[in-house]
Design a protein around this motif. Sequence first.
Motif, PDB file in Angstrom:
ATOM      1  N   SER A  49       0.797  -1.230   0.000  1.00 22.76           N
ATOM      2  CA  SER A  49       0.000   0.000   0.000  1.00 22.76           C
ATOM      3  C   SER A  49       0.831   1.282   0.000  1.00 22.76           C
ATOM      4  N   ARG A  50       2.145   1.153  -0.214  1.00 18.58           N
ATOM      5  CA  ARG A  50       2.983   2.347  -0.306  1.00 18.58           C
ATOM      6  C   ARG A  50       4.298   1.978  -0.985  1.00 18.58           C
ATOM      7  N   ARG A  51       4.828   2.905  -1.758  1.00 18.93           N
ATOM      8  CA  ARG A  51       6.060   2.647  -2.493  1.00 18.93           C
ATOM      9  C   ARG A  51       7.205   2.248  -1.566  1.00 18.93           C
ATOM     10  N   THR A  60       2.667  -9.710   1.658  1.00 21.23           N
ATOM     11  CA  THR A  60       1.658 -10.760   1.829  1.00 21.23           C
ATOM     12  C   THR A  60       0.523 -10.628   0.819  1.00 21.23           C
ATOM     13  N   ASN A  61       0.315  -9.427   0.294  1.00 21.85           N
ATOM     14  CA  ASN A  61      -0.720  -9.176  -0.718  1.00 21.85           C
ATOM     15  C   ASN A  61      -0.263  -8.044  -1.612  1.00 21.85           C
ATOM     16  N   MET A  62      -0.732  -8.040  -2.856  1.00 20.61           N
ATOM     17  CA  MET A  62      -0.463  -6.931  -3.762  1.00 20.61           C
ATOM     18  C   MET A  62      -1.765  -6.498  -4.416  1.00 20.61           C
ATOM     19  N   LYS A  78       2.267  -6.923  -9.912  1.00 29.38           N
ATOM     20  CA  LYS A  78       3.066  -7.997  -9.343  1.00 29.38           C
ATOM     21  C   LYS A  78       4.337  -8.192 -10.170  1.00 29.38           C
ATOM     22  N   ASP A  79       5.431  -8.433  -9.459  1.00 33.07           N
ATOM     23  CA  ASP A  79       6.713  -8.659 -10.125  1.00 33.07           C
ATOM     24  C   ASP A  79       7.525  -9.584  -9.225  1.00 33.07           C
ATOM     25  N   GLU A  80       7.314 -10.878  -9.375  1.00 35.82           N
ATOM     26  CA  GLU A  80       7.976 -11.832  -8.492  1.00 35.82           C
ATOM     27  C   GLU A  80       9.487 -11.806  -8.647  1.00 35.82           C
ATOM     28  N   LYS A  81       9.966 -11.464  -9.830  1.00 37.35           N
ATOM     29  CA  LYS A  81      11.405 -11.401 -10.032  1.00 37.35           C
ATOM     30  C   LYS A  81      12.023 -10.304  -9.161  1.00 37.35           C
ATOM     31  N   LYS A  82      11.284  -9.211  -8.978  1.00 39.06           N
ATOM     32  CA  LYS A  82      11.805  -8.085  -8.212  1.00 39.06           C
ATOM     33  C   LYS A  82      11.468  -8.190  -6.735  1.00 39.06           C
TER      34      LYS A  82
END
Length: 215
Positions: free
Chosen positions: A26-28, A49-51, A56-60
């Motif tokens: 919820s925040r950068r 835990t949630n996006m 979404k960027d699992e690599k990052k």
Amino acid sequence: MFSTQANTGPSWENKTSRAFWRGRDSRRERLDLVVMSRRQPELVDAQLTNMFFFPKDEKKYGELARHVSFFEFFKYKYQLNIDGTVAAYRFPYLLSGDAVVFKQESDYYEHFYGDLEPYVHYWPIKHDLSDLLKTLRWAKQNDATMQEVARNGQRYARENLDPASILCYHVRLLQEYSSRLRSKPKFTKDFEKVEQPSEGNCKCQKYKKQVHEEL
């Protein structure tokens, strides 16, 4: 609050000397924290835990982590309080445990913030978290100072943020708000009056002081 007080994890010397955080995107700065953790896992254990807000960027950012209870948090000496869409609601609960809270500098606040002193009840970090890693390295070298801050924060939370004190604050807030209404509410015949206890039943006089000027 009472549950957290009763589940503060291992004794201080048996806690892990790393910063711990779990939460949503919820925040950068929360995303930046997760990236920081992936680069410096010996200092920070932070996972999403949630996006909902960012792509979404699992690599990052890695895979989403499972939710854990506050009781799991207190296996770690250092807790991170990072803003979300508003002030992070977990701050009182983190204070009540046996750990140091590293609090992000913020324009958001709750009613009790004015009572707290930085470096006494919590340890401040910059809003962009640019000093977090340096601060954590310092903390690991100054364990006695960190333990004292943890104890001060815990003592404040247990003496001032229990359910009765929070309820008392809201009573005073609504009384003050009511006293400043320009026009009084109009009652209709289908209203039922609920008798209220006298103000004398509320013992927390300290909430008479004004820290902010919303009202």
